[in-house]
Scaffold this motif. Structure first.
Motif, PDB file in Angstrom:
ATOM      1  N   ALA B 198       0.837  -1.205   0.000  1.00 37.75           N
ATOM      2  CA  ALA B 198       0.000   0.000   0.000  1.00 37.75           C
ATOM      3  C   ALA B 198       0.870   1.251   0.000  1.00 37.75           C
ATOM      4  O   ALA B 198       0.524   2.261  -0.601  1.00 37.75           O
ATOM      5  N   GLU B 199       1.983   1.167   0.696  1.00 37.89           N
ATOM      6  CA  GLU B 199       2.875   2.332   0.820  1.00 37.89           C
ATOM      7  C   GLU B 199       4.314   1.820   0.771  1.00 37.89           C
ATOM      8  O   GLU B 199       4.891   1.494   1.823  1.00 37.89           O
ATOM      9  N   PRO B 200       4.878   1.727  -0.430  1.00 42.16           N
ATOM     10  CA  PRO B 200       6.250   1.195  -0.559  1.00 42.16           C
ATOM     11  C   PRO B 200       7.246   1.952   0.311  1.00 42.16           C
ATOM     12  O   PRO B 200       8.256   1.389   0.739  1.00 42.16           O
ATOM     13  N   GLY B 201       6.920   3.195   0.641  1.00 43.37           N
ATOM     14  CA  GLY B 201       7.833   4.006   1.450  1.00 43.37           C
ATOM     15  C   GLY B 201       8.117   3.423   2.820  1.00 43.37           C
ATOM     16  O   GLY B 201       9.167   3.715   3.417  1.00 43.37           O
ATOM     17  N   ILE B 202       7.224   2.584   3.336  1.00 46.28           N
ATOM     18  CA  ILE B 202       7.452   2.076   4.687  1.00 46.28           C
ATOM     19  C   ILE B 202       8.539   1.014   4.716  1.00 46.28           C
ATOM     20  O   ILE B 202       9.005   0.623   5.782  1.00 46.28           O
ATOM     21  N   ALA B 203       8.932   0.533   3.550  1.00 40.56           N
ATOM     22  CA  ALA B 203      10.033  -0.441   3.519  1.00 40.56           C
ATOM     23  C   ALA B 203      11.297   0.177   4.117  1.00 40.56           C
ATOM     24  O   ALA B 203      12.127  -0.511   4.705  1.00 40.56           O
ATOM     25  N   GLU B 204      11.421   1.477   3.994  1.00 39.81           N
ATOM     26  CA  GLU B 204      12.583   2.170   4.595  1.00 39.81           C
ATOM     27  C   GLU B 204      12.611   2.020   6.107  1.00 39.81           C
ATOM     28  O   GLU B 204      13.665   2.105   6.732  1.00 39.81           O
ATOM     29  N   TYR B 205      11.462   1.840   6.674  1.00 38.16           N
ATOM     30  CA  TYR B 205      11.380   1.641   8.128  1.00 38.16           C
ATOM     31  C   TYR B 205      11.426   0.157   8.471  1.00 38.16           C
ATOM     32  O   TYR B 205      11.078  -0.243   9.565  1.00 38.16           O
ATOM     33  N   ASP B 206      11.776  -0.656   7.479  1.00 37.21           N
ATOM     34  CA  ASP B 206      11.839  -2.097   7.687  1.00 37.21           C
ATOM     35  C   ASP B 206      10.458  -2.625   8.120  1.00 37.21           C
ATOM     36  O   ASP B 206      10.367  -3.555   8.909  1.00 37.21           O
ATOM     37  N   ASP B 207       9.430  -2.008   7.587  1.00 37.33           N
ATOM     38  CA  ASP B 207       8.081  -2.361   7.997  1.00 37.33           C
ATOM     39  C   ASP B 207       7.299  -2.929   6.805  1.00 37.33           C
ATOM     40  O   ASP B 207       7.740  -2.832   5.651  1.00 37.33           O
ATOM     41  N   VAL B 208       6.163  -3.517   7.102  1.00 34.11           N
ATOM     42  CA  VAL B 208       5.263  -4.060   6.075  1.00 34.11           C
ATOM     43  C   VAL B 208       3.856  -3.520   6.318  1.00 34.11           C
ATOM     44  O   VAL B 208       3.534  -3.080   7.421  1.00 34.11           O
ATOM     45  N   ASP B 209       3.016  -3.548   5.273  1.00 29.31           N
ATOM     46  CA  ASP B 209       1.635  -3.100   5.463  1.00 29.31           C
ATOM     47  C   ASP B 209       0.624  -4.196   5.141  1.00 29.31           C
ATOM     48  O   ASP B 209      -0.587  -4.015   5.343  1.00 29.31           O
ATOM     49  N   THR B 210       1.124  -5.301   4.627  1.00 34.02           N
ATOM     50  CA  THR B 210       0.266  -6.434   4.281  1.00 34.02           C
ATOM     51  C   THR B 210       1.023  -7.678   4.708  1.00 34.02           C
ATOM     52  O   THR B 210       2.111  -7.931   4.195  1.00 34.02           O
ATOM     53  N   SER B 211       0.462  -8.429   5.649  1.00 33.27           N
ATOM     54  CA  SER B 211       1.253  -9.546   6.152  1.00 33.27           C
ATOM     55  C   SER B 211       0.401 -10.767   6.458  1.00 33.27           C
ATOM     56  O   SER B 211      -0.804 -10.670   6.658  1.00 33.27           O
ATOM     57  N   ALA B 212       1.081 -11.909   6.475  1.00 38.49           N
ATOM     58  CA  ALA B 212       0.445 -13.187   6.777  1.00 38.49           C
ATOM     59  C   ALA B 212       1.254 -13.846   7.878  1.00 38.49           C
ATOM     60  O   ALA B 212       2.458 -14.018   7.749  1.00 38.49           O
ATOM     61  N   VAL B 213       0.570 -14.185   8.963  1.00 40.70           N
ATOM     62  CA  VAL B 213       1.235 -14.787  10.113  1.00 40.70           C
ATOM     63  C   VAL B 213       0.606 -16.152  10.397  1.00 40.70           C
ATOM     64  O   VAL B 213      -0.610 -16.306  10.267  1.00 40.70           O
ATOM     65  N   THR B 214       1.432 -17.102  10.742  1.00 40.48           N
ATOM     66  CA  THR B 214       0.942 -18.411  11.178  1.00 40.48           C
ATOM     67  C   THR B 214       1.537 -18.725  12.542  1.00 40.48           C
ATOM     68  O   THR B 214       2.750 -18.581  12.745  1.00 40.48           O
ATOM     69  N   LEU B 215       0.675 -19.124  13.467  1.00 42.07           N
ATOM     70  CA  LEU B 215       1.135 -19.536  14.803  1.00 42.07           C
ATOM     71  C   LEU B 215       0.860 -21.026  14.986  1.00 42.07           C
ATOM     72  O   LEU B 215      -0.148 -21.537  14.485  1.00 42.07           O
ATOM     73  N   ARG B 216       1.750 -21.685  15.711  1.00 45.72           N
ATOM     74  CA  ARG B 216       1.455 -23.059  16.152  1.00 45.72           C
ATOM     75  C   ARG B 216       1.197 -23.029  17.646  1.00 45.72           C
ATOM     76  O   ARG B 216       1.979 -22.458  18.420  1.00 45.72           O
ATOM     77  N   LEU B 217       0.096 -23.646  18.057  1.00 40.06           N
ATOM     78  CA  LEU B 217      -0.240 -23.729  19.480  1.00 40.06           C
ATOM     79  C   LEU B 217       0.245 -25.077  20.025  1.00 40.06           C
ATOM     80  O   LEU B 217       0.483 -26.001  19.251  1.00 40.06           O
ATOM     81  N   PRO B 218       0.412 -25.180  21.335  1.00 40.75           N
ATOM     82  CA  PRO B 218       0.784 -26.463  21.915  1.00 40.75           C
ATOM     83  C   PRO B 218      -0.258 -27.517  21.502  1.00 40.75           C
ATOM     84  O   PRO B 218      -1.457 -27.234  21.544  1.00 40.75           O
ATOM     85  N   GLY B 219       0.192 -28.674  21.071  1.00 44.43           N
ATOM     86  CA  GLY B 219      -0.733 -29.713  20.641  1.00 44.43           C
ATOM     87  C   GLY B 219      -0.976 -29.700  19.139  1.00 44.43           C
ATOM     88  O   GLY B 219      -1.592 -30.608  18.596  1.00 44.43           O
ATOM     89  N   GLY B 220      -0.477 -28.636  18.470  1.00 46.74           N
ATOM     90  CA  GLY B 220      -0.533 -28.645  17.017  1.00 46.74           C
ATOM     91  C   GLY B 220      -1.639 -27.828  16.374  1.00 46.74           C
ATOM     92  O   GLY B 220      -1.702 -27.725  15.146  1.00 46.74           O
ATOM     93  N   ALA B 221      -2.517 -27.213  17.159  1.00 50.50           N
ATOM     94  CA  ALA B 221      -3.527 -26.342  16.547  1.00 50.50           C
ATOM     95  C   ALA B 221      -2.835 -25.168  15.856  1.00 50.50           C
ATOM     96  O   ALA B 221      -1.738 -24.756  16.251  1.00 50.50           O
ATOM     97  N   LEU B 222      -3.498 -24.618  14.822  1.00 57.23           N
ATOM     98  CA  LEU B 222      -2.887 -23.582  13.998  1.00 57.23           C
ATOM     99  C   LEU B 222      -3.695 -22.290  14.035  1.00 57.23           C
ATOM    100  O   LEU B 222      -4.909 -22.313  14.216  1.00 57.23           O
ATOM    101  N   VAL B 223      -2.984 -21.184  13.846  1.00 54.40           N
ATOM    102  CA  VAL B 223      -3.627 -19.867  13.792  1.00 54.40           C
ATOM    103  C   VAL B 223      -3.118 -19.144  12.552  1.00 54.40           C
ATOM    104  O   VAL B 223      -1.903 -19.122  12.320  1.00 54.40           O
ATOM    105  N   GLN B 224      -4.033 -18.594  11.756  1.00 51.17           N
ATOM    106  CA  GLN B 224      -3.614 -17.742  10.646  1.00 51.17           C
ATOM    107  C   GLN B 224      -4.159 -16.340  10.880  1.00 51.17           C
ATOM    108  O   GLN B 224      -5.334 -16.174  11.226  1.00 51.17           O
ATOM    109  N   ILE B 225      -3.297 -15.351  10.666  1.00 51.74           N
ATOM    110  CA  ILE B 225      -3.712 -13.948  10.824  1.00 51.74           C
ATOM    111  C   ILE B 225      -3.305 -13.181   9.576  1.00 51.74           C
ATOM    112  O   ILE B 225      -2.139 -13.244   9.177  1.00 51.74           O
TER     113      ILE B 225
END
Lengths: 331, 331, 331, 331
Positions: B198-225
């Motif tokens: 959305a704003e390529p300029g934020i790359a200078e701040y080592d930042d992102v504006d669109t991201s995909a995160v995956t978490l693993r919970l104890p026991g193997g359950a998954l989280v996508q954000i």
């Protein structure tokens, strides 16, 4: 296997022909139409033969059942002919636009003892069948209020309106039947009012294109029906049934399930373009129910009596359109 | 009655001020801001007084609790000051953008024994509380998969991005907290990838504006954000939690309930214009929960530990953004 | 008229048989199956004949095209045989579970110059086609984020899992294809993580039943896919595509449109019981597209290259499941 | 600043008191109630004073406007008193249950020249205001059919029914006003029929709890209203307006946005428990509009004439309940 002849090769006849051909328990033998070429074309497309004469189509030695899908004014004659020779009959509504003639015809068919089903196809809609199941199972308690919406996308041609019998007898009659079937009760009184808004020209036919009907059921439960010939936004049909313990609703159908989000709004796929897209699966389901009844020697339904009762409500509604008052319904 | 001082009179401070004034169990005494005039204006609008100095705002003889809503870099200092004199604290997240300093601060507050709550306000959203209730009651069995969507309507100014700590620490951290809280489990690993679209300029701040995160919970359950800074179609937040026996979903909110049918589509009211319209009621609910905890001498929550844990996940996510691999989370 | 032979008379073969029989431009000639009786039964039901041998089924003097719907391990062999004699091919995915063998087979078919289509049937779903139309028309600007949900209702038997190639190659591969097709871009990297939650026994097959995949597209757009073998609440599939100017969503489908209101809740009809009810119409649509391409001498699609590329993504995803890191995709 | 006195400290009075206190342009001075203690309690909760006498409450030297929220039978008297001394009035509907007395009172207020607004609060609902905007902007062409649903969750006590004036005058009257306002037209005829289904005891009061009303608008457009006292599934209100170019709908509101998927159904949050939760924001919006009109010396609306016209429709509806025929409406 039930051997069928189809009477009528117009649009709705061709819908029935495809269903007759696809049903595994049906031997689709003959198609008859006043236009021989049309009969031949439709028969050829489905591996059936064209009947050259009505005699051939109603030959009880070669045929078990006839599906009457010809023009409205021929229904009663074909029904009598079939009954006379002992053929089972699946008949498009109405039996006859004239209620007295319809009654006579029904009485004759009953005397003959042949199984007859009137094709109120909406009873076989998946969602409406579920409404019926919920009501019958006591899921909403005692029925108190029913709301039915029946709205077509565009004005039919005046030539159709002229021979249709008018909005009550042609369109709303389906919802008179649904109201009876869903509630399990015969309405006792009807009020109707309407206007010619979409096509002022139909006033010449003493007809309306936008109407509001109220029915009273025994015990005081109420039914409201709005009927519209032309919406401008597609085909719109929905039903709500409220009871003493809750409400059940068959929501309007959408033409797809895509949503487009942008700016400050969400644009969804709209309604079906016409009635046919909405009710298409009901025709095959109705046919299947008819065949299942024949196979098990059960009485098929909706019955001739159902057909007559829906017509009787329509007649009282037509009267109310003129008198501006609640009219008793004479079955 | 709990006597409150509010620290910070900016936008979010003014939201808290209105809630402090409206709560029947709160005596809203003081507003402090580095900008004295701003403090005076906000105090006047709600029948409170402006504190001339920090000493006055943190005077334990006149105040029971402070609400820290000043700029992020001042949170830790104010929290220490309040803890030192025995004041209860409701603190905007994060405790400190630097996780080590945040840990030290939390440890100090814990030593002092004052009640502290971190204002993860979304936990008090009506729908998310219902999700939690369903999960805790066993309504979906064992949690197996969580989907969270966090999407803002428009790019914040670069000046904000520069001091925000980046998308993980500033935006996604709310959903790290929700994932922990809803599942009742501390994620063990995290993967994150993102882009500056959305704003390529934020790359200078080592930042992102669109991201995909995956978490693993104890026991193997998954989280996508998925986290988005700029949607172009309003503020979009939704959560799904699937378990071994079913799924529960908090649907996106609409800005109204009007549908416009015409032609072949249906136009509905869209989403809320911004995050504030979506979460507004949660602030008062969070404040009420804090006061209720103080009144009953229960420990308020979300706790400092909750705050630290969400930050710890964010730190591991930031690392994963760089390494391109699943990173263990160190609490 | 295109003369077709169908290879494979199992469940999916019988679905294709009905579509072959119903298509007006197809002369459905032959059915072949390793189980002769099964071939005869299916052929008889649709007015086709059973082929006694593979030679008969692949006889280019009597047949124009073969539909390969036999077991996965036979696809490559049948495809080569058809290509060798110049028959057009509609082939169930995958070409071969082994990507190298799949590539060799595809290269051979290409050399032979026969038209081949891989049956990624979801591309022909009404709603997904609409998503594609909106994206291609620029309706959401530049694609930035895609969310795909692929969730089956119940765990397949372990015997199926054992030969399926695993969740990535068997289930998620359809969504790898959709991601490519909808975005018009070939993903460059993939991250995958998963667990055996519904059926711990599949861990012995080095497989997962609940997984989270992230793809990076050229230019930095992101794709998230969650794949689940057993939901406990029916078949759940949905897609969202967010772009720089808006978002378009294909919502989950419901099994009906009835709502029951009582007390404090509303109970709606749930999702389809299985994948087949959800995607059924896509098979006929895919077949129709294949025939239309043959008639117009256009190259049918999805192509063999499309099939190989989806498989290549699946292979990289399988690798990532083990390494826990983002893996480059090698086409 | 407008100085207000509130007349009536019952449930609805306390709702108005909170709104009076929160409005930045209102100086909330006095509360009067026949029960002095009740007046004092409500005044104290909002920083106002209790008026010991009506003289004090209607003292034009200390007060600019009165908000009449006392029992129905006192409205007309308070309105005359306020008008006599030149106070602006915001008055709960109806002016008087007796239409003739209401007309006399309105005529007197008009003579006095004071600004009076009748609190038909639903006109200030966000969604209904949007309906009005769409209709007025020509978004659906010419209005042809309006459907209104007004359904309360549970039967009010018989003691309330006895003094309410009956369902038409008490409940449906809000929707008579909405129909007029949304269409911009004064209905010319009305048909009503109803039953005592939820509470047969109300038949003794010549009242109904479930009713169906049809209105005819000038030009032939139709309105259907169903009114229900007891749904058993929460508070249900919705409006559809169909025109020559499309339809616009204010959908029923849900109490939350959580869906629970399991087995073959989806359980959503239901409707609001009562009317108050549904319409709560409209009271503040109506008050704000009244103040804005006073500030700009514009005539506030809905006007006394609006109030009288809605009552006139209700009277004709009550007559129709008895006669079973369409009755002309006499304004």
């Amino acid at each position: 296997m039930q051997r069928f002849a189809l009477i009528g090769a117009g649009f709705i006849g061709s819908v029935h022909a495809a269903n007759l051909a696809a049903h595994p328990g049906i031997d689709f033998r003959l198609v008859y139409d006043v236009d021989q070429q049309r009969a031949q074309n439709l028969a050829a497309a489905h591996g059936a033969a064209a009947a050259a004469t009505l005699e051939e189509a109603f030959d009880a030695s070669a045929i078990d059942a006839v599906f009457i899908a010809s023009s409205t004014d021929t229904h009663a004659g074909h029904l009598r002919r079939a009954a006379a020779v002992g053929l089972a009959v699946l008949c498009e509504k109405p039996i006859d636009l004239d209620l007295d003639r319809a009654r006579d015809t029904a009485a004759y068919a009953q005397e003959c003892g042949v199984p007859v089903m009137v094709d109120f196809n909406r009873r076989f809609d998946r969602d409406y069948a579920e409404l019926k199941r919920v009501v019958d199972s006591g899921g909403i308690g005692k029925v108190e209020l029913i709301q039915l919406t029946s709205r077509g996308p565009s004005m039919p041609p005046l030539s159709y309106v002229a021979v249709s019998g008018g909005q009550m007898r042609d369109q709303t009659v389906h919802f008179f039947d649904l109201a009876r079937w869903l509630s399990g009760l015969d309405p006792v009184e009807v009020f109707a009012t309407g206007s010619a808004l979409a096509e002022p020209g139909i006033a010449e036919y003493d007809d309306v294109d936008t109407s509001a009907v109220t029915l009273r059921l025994p015990g005081g439960a109420l039914v409201q029906i709005d009927s519209v010939r032309r919406t401008g936004y597609g085909y719109d049909e929905r039903i709500e049934i409220m009871g003493s313990d809750g409400m059940v609703e068959a929501r309007r159908h959408r033409n797809g399930a895509v949503s487009r989000y942008s700016g400050t709004s969400v644009v969804d796929d709209g309604l079906h373009p016409g009635w046919f897209e909405r009710v298409q699966p009901t025709y095959a389901a109705a046919l299947a129910a008819f065949v299942a009844a024949l196979e098990s020697s059960a009485a098929p339904g909706p019955s001739l009596e159902d057909g007559l009762k829906a017509q009787a409500i329509a007649e009282a509604a037509v009267l109310s359109l003129r008198t501006g008052r609640m009219e008793p319904i004479k079955y």
